[in-house]
Design an enzyme around this catalytic site. Structure first.
Site, PDB file in Angstrom:
ATOM      1  N   LYS A 170       0.860  -1.179   0.000  1.00 23.65           N
ATOM      2  CA  LYS A 170       0.000   0.000   0.000  1.00 23.65           C
ATOM      3  C   LYS A 170       0.897   1.230   0.000  1.00 23.65           C
ATOM      4  CE  LYS A 170      -1.663   3.034   2.740  1.00 23.65           C
ATOM      5  NZ  LYS A 170      -1.755   4.150   1.805  1.00 23.65           N
ATOM      6  N   ASP A 202      -6.279   4.724   1.544  1.00 20.02           N
ATOM      7  CA  ASP A 202      -5.608   5.508   2.593  1.00 20.02           C
ATOM      8  C   ASP A 202      -5.288   4.625   3.808  1.00 20.02           C
ATOM      9  OD1 ASP A 202      -7.953   5.294   4.029  1.00 20.02           O
ATOM     10  OD2 ASP A 202      -8.640   7.335   3.581  1.00 20.02           O
ATOM     11  N   GLY A 203      -4.797   5.276   4.849  1.00 18.39           N
ATOM     12  CA  GLY A 203      -4.323   4.529   6.011  1.00 18.39           C
ATOM     13  C   GLY A 203      -5.417   3.706   6.667  1.00 18.39           C
ATOM     14  N   GLY A 207      -4.489   0.524   4.902  1.00 21.32           N
ATOM     15  CA  GLY A 207      -3.340   0.264   5.779  1.00 21.32           C
ATOM     16  C   GLY A 207      -3.742  -0.545   7.002  1.00 21.32           C
ATOM     17  N   GLU A 245      10.711   2.150   9.670  1.00 21.75           N
ATOM     18  CA  GLU A 245      11.625   3.257   9.366  1.00 21.75           C
ATOM     19  C   GLU A 245      10.827   4.520   9.622  1.00 21.75           C
ATOM     20  OE1 GLU A 245      14.668   2.879   8.738  1.00 21.75           O
ATOM     21  OE2 GLU A 245      14.872   0.850   7.959  1.00 21.75           O
ATOM     22  N   CYS A 279      13.796  12.086   5.569  1.00 23.93           N
ATOM     23  CA  CYS A 279      13.860  11.573   6.943  1.00 23.93           C
ATOM     24  C   CYS A 279      15.264  11.678   7.521  1.00 23.93           C
ATOM     25  CB  CYS A 279      13.341  10.154   7.006  1.00 23.93           C
ATOM     26  SG  CYS A 279      14.126   9.089   5.796  1.00 23.93           S
ATOM     27  N   GLU A 379      10.667  16.876  14.307  1.00 24.31           N
ATOM     28  CA  GLU A 379      10.915  16.764  12.870  1.00 24.31           C
ATOM     29  C   GLU A 379       9.964  17.724  12.135  1.00 24.31           C
ATOM     30  OE1 GLU A 379       9.624  13.145  10.850  1.00 24.31           O
ATOM     31  OE2 GLU A 379      11.576  13.124   9.873  1.00 24.31           O
TER      32      GLU A 379
HETATM   33  P1  NAD Z   1       2.353   8.635   7.459  1.00 28.61           P
HETATM   34  O1  NAD Z   1       2.713   7.823   8.641  1.00 28.61           O
HETATM   35  O2  NAD Z   1       1.258   9.600   7.583  1.00 28.61           O
HETATM   36  O3  NAD Z   1       1.951   7.695   6.244  1.00 28.61           O
HETATM   37  C1  NAD Z   1       2.794   6.672   5.777  1.00 28.61           C
HETATM   38  C2  NAD Z   1       1.946   5.577   5.170  1.00 28.61           C
HETATM   39  O4  NAD Z   1       1.153   4.996   6.193  1.00 28.61           O
HETATM   40  C3  NAD Z   1       0.985   6.059   4.098  1.00 28.61           C
HETATM   41  O5  NAD Z   1       0.920   5.083   3.086  1.00 28.61           O
HETATM   42  C4  NAD Z   1      -0.336   6.131   4.851  1.00 28.61           C
HETATM   43  O6  NAD Z   1      -1.464   5.979   4.030  1.00 28.61           O
HETATM   44  C5  NAD Z   1      -0.214   4.956   5.802  1.00 28.61           C
HETATM   45  N1  NAD Z   1      -1.052   5.020   6.993  1.00 28.61           N
HETATM   46  C6  NAD Z   1      -1.545   6.125   7.613  1.00 28.61           C
HETATM   47  N2  NAD Z   1      -2.265   5.751   8.684  1.00 28.61           N
HETATM   48  C7  NAD Z   1      -2.219   4.402   8.774  1.00 28.61           C
HETATM   49  C8  NAD Z   1      -2.748   3.435   9.683  1.00 28.61           C
HETATM   50  N3  NAD Z   1      -3.464   3.777  10.731  1.00 28.61           N
HETATM   51  N4  NAD Z   1      -2.463   2.124   9.457  1.00 28.61           N
HETATM   52  C9  NAD Z   1      -1.702   1.744   8.419  1.00 28.61           C
HETATM   53  N5  NAD Z   1      -1.193   2.607   7.513  1.00 28.61           N
HETATM   54  C10 NAD Z   1      -1.432   3.925   7.696  1.00 28.61           C
HETATM   55  O7  NAD Z   1       3.699   9.315   6.995  1.00 28.61           O
HETATM   56  P2  NAD Z   1       3.898  10.270   5.740  1.00 28.61           P
HETATM   57  O8  NAD Z   1       3.274  11.571   6.093  1.00 28.61           O
HETATM   58  O9  NAD Z   1       3.485   9.609   4.495  1.00 28.61           O
HETATM   59  O10 NAD Z   1       5.487  10.377   5.701  1.00 28.61           O
HETATM   60  C11 NAD Z   1       6.203  11.288   6.450  1.00 28.61           C
HETATM   61  C12 NAD Z   1       6.892  10.620   7.611  1.00 28.61           C
HETATM   62  O11 NAD Z   1       7.623   9.491   7.176  1.00 28.61           O
HETATM   63  C13 NAD Z   1       7.904  11.503   8.274  1.00 28.61           C
HETATM   64  O12 NAD Z   1       7.751  11.434   9.661  1.00 28.61           O
HETATM   65  C14 NAD Z   1       9.241  10.913   7.871  1.00 28.61           C
HETATM   66  O13 NAD Z   1      10.293  11.142   8.720  1.00 28.61           O
HETATM   67  C15 NAD Z   1       8.924   9.494   7.746  1.00 28.61           C
HETATM   68  N6  NAD Z   1       9.869   8.844   6.839  1.00 28.61           N
HETATM   69  C16 NAD Z   1      10.811   8.005   7.347  1.00 28.61           C
HETATM   70  C17 NAD Z   1      11.739   7.411   6.525  1.00 28.61           C
HETATM   71  C18 NAD Z   1      12.778   6.468   7.032  1.00 28.61           C
HETATM   72  O14 NAD Z   1      13.336   5.719   6.252  1.00 28.61           O
HETATM   73  N7  NAD Z   1      13.076   6.442   8.296  1.00 28.61           N
HETATM   74  C19 NAD Z   1      11.701   7.663   5.170  1.00 28.61           C
HETATM   75  C20 NAD Z   1      10.739   8.525   4.683  1.00 28.61           C
HETATM   76  C21 NAD Z   1       9.810   9.096   5.541  1.00 28.61           C
END
Ligand code: NAD
Length: 475
Positions: A170, A202-203, A207, A245, A279, A379
């Site tokens: 997803k 979506d999540g 998710g 991650e 990130c 962050e």
């Molecule tokens: P997010 O957590 O909002 O979403 C990430 C993914 O999770 C999306 O596909 C979203 O649809 C899904 N999601 C949301 N709610 C969910 C739920 N309840 N259950 C399952 N899936 C769900 O994050 P974002 O806004 O897409 O990304 C930004 C964040 O990601 C930042 O905090 C960033 O630091 C982090 N990030 C980390 C790395 C790393 O490798 N450490 C890399 C890139 C981004």
């Protein structure tokens, strides 16, 4: 309008069980340019069943077979360069040059690294009359964010395919089209039906049902800490393995003897590349008190020269941020920085001049930042640099490690002993000395609240493996 409202399940593009769709917005224009399905639990169920039905067959496939499969993916990925570059510029708003030279390349590199790691990774080890076997963990749920669309998806997919695990992916609903192109690539090269399944949504709609599904043995997630914690909580109910991650707030330590021009240049790129939505961004710039004036003047001048605007323009270095929510969050952090007493050296709230449409943010520098301030601890995920000063190296290391995160760390300077001392003292998983390029076979992942597990190359493959020991295997 790009309408891709089917899901990819069991080797076929099929209608979603849901009639709902999600609009995909171009962050540079704020216009809807595409639609994807807002999938549901039934879509997830079908995808997991497909992945489960071929899991044993794929797990037992030969290493040679999986290596060839990855190699075919590499070739077809290269054939689709133009379309991938275009998709990422549209959905993420990343400048086309970075889409080509960074985003596209990262995705490709992970398939190559996993393919090559299969040359040396050992799946069987004899110990006396006994054997240790590493084998695919089973159906894996992959959930990815929007900031590096092909990188985040490819690194997980490459690891899973190399290991022999089947998957349900997803991707982020903000950047779904590059994942759809990956699905087309896998379809074209003949990834066996059921091995790869793509469910958009979506999540909550997709998710969550993935995390809850009992047939899924492992959740590999990249994204925010909040979501990671929810996934881990749900996964704990049936003890699924989790690989997370998450976020970061990484230190960028400059030594007294550093080439200030180079160090300032690199610090500016840490802040503005991908509009700060990285990130591992080294957004806490920790410098000796003695060079404060000179260094601040340099980063101000360099950052003011960053060309912001239409990501389709070849000369643009920084595009918009992903969406209105992200834009507003960055504005709030800039306001907090000012309220908490940091000195605003450049940028600030509001859009850059002449860029009223699109989620454009002003590259911003704060100096006189105390490490306890919100802008030094949270962050921001936007182009905001915080400059913090130190009086000696012990203090620099203390400040660098004084964070709940531990994803990355950077050190710039000349004295090799000091560089190595700082690099080895940082409490983080991904360290870079003097901007040395990261090799794709190095493990990637965080300490503390930045995550659990390691990805990329052989380490990324190991995440998708279980370990079995058989005593008396050899008689
Ligand atoms: P997010 O957590 O909002 O979403 C990430 C993914 O999770 C999306 O596909 C979203 O649809 C899904 N999601 C949301 N709610 C969910 C739920 N309840 N259950 C399952 N899936 C769900 O994050 P974002 O806004 O897409 O990304 C930004 C964040 O990601 C930042 O905090 C960033 O630091 C982090 N990030 C980390 C790395 C790393 O490798 N450490 C890399 C890139 C981004």
């Amino acid at each position: 309008m790009l309408e891709k409202t089917k899901q990819y399940i069991n080797g076929q593009w099929v209608e979603s069980h849901s009639n709902e769709t999600i609009d995909v917005i171009n962050p540079a224009t704020e216009e809807v340019f595409g639609k994807i399905p807002k999938g549901n639990a039934q879509d997830v169920e079908d995808a997991v069943n497909a992945a489960d039905s071929v899991y044993l067959e794929f797990r037992n496939s030969s290493i040679e077979y999986r290596k060839n499969l990855l190699n075919d993916i590499v070739k077809e990925y290269e054939n689709r360069k133009d379309v991938l570059v275009k998709a990422m510029t549209l959905e993420l708003g990343v400048p086309v040059t970075a889409s080509k030279n960074v985003q596209y390349e990262m995705g490709l590199a992970h398939f190559k690294a996993a393919r090559d790691a299969l040359d040396t990774l050992s799946f069987r080890e004899r110990r006396g009359n006994n054997i240790i076997i590493k084998e695919a963990i089973g159906v894996s749920g992959l959930i990815t964010p929007w900031n590096f669309p092909t990188n985040q998806t490819s690194l997980k997919l490459a690891g899973a395919f190399a290991a022999g695990s089947t998957v349900v992916l997803k991707p982020s609903e903000e950047t779904p089209f590059s994942a759809i192109i990956l699905a087309e690539i896998f379809d074209k090269v003949g990834v066996p039906a059921g091995v790869f399944n793509l469910i958009n949504g979506d999540g909550m709609s997709v998710g969550n049902p993935i995390s809850e599904n009992k047939k899924i043995r492992m959740m590999s997630f990249t994204g925010s800490g909040n979501t990671g914690s929810k996934i881990m909580e749900i996964a704990s109910k049936d003890f699924k393995k989790v690989s997370l991650e998450l976020g970061g707030k990484s230190p960028y330590v400059v030594l007294e003897d550093a080439d200030l021009d180079k160090a300032a240049d690199a610090a500016v790129h840490q802040a503005v590349d991908n509009s700060g939505q990285v990130c591992i961004a080294g957004s806490r710039v920790i410098i000796p008190e003695s060079i404060k004036e000179e260094f601040t003047a340099k980063v101000k001048e360099k950052m003011a020269g960053i060309h912001i605007g239409d990501p389709q323009n070849m000369n643009v270095e920084m595009g918009p941020v992903i969406n209105a929510k992200q834009y507003n969050q960055i504005q709030k952090f800039i306001e907090i920085g000012i309220e908490e007493g940091a000195t605003l050296e450049l940028g600030g709230t509001g859009k850059p001049e002449g860029l009223e449409t699109g989620y454009f943010v002003q590259p911003t520098i704060f100096s006189n930042v105390d490490n306890n301030m919100t802008i030094a601890q949270e962050e921001i995920f936007g182009p905001v640099m915080s400059i913090i000063t130190y009086s000696d190296l012990d203090e620099a290391i203390k400040i660098a490690n004084d964070t709940k995160y531990g994803l990355a760390g950077y050190v710039y300077g000349k004295d090799i002993e000091a560089l190595q001392h700082v690099a080895t003292s940082l409490e983080a998983g991904v360290i870079e000395i003097n901007g040395a390029p990261r090799s794709w076979d190095l493990p990637f992942g965080g300490y503390k609240q930045s995550g659990i597990g390691r990805e990329w190359g052989d380490y990324g493959i190991e995440e998708f493996l279980e370990i079995k020991s058989i005593s008396g295997y050899f008689q």
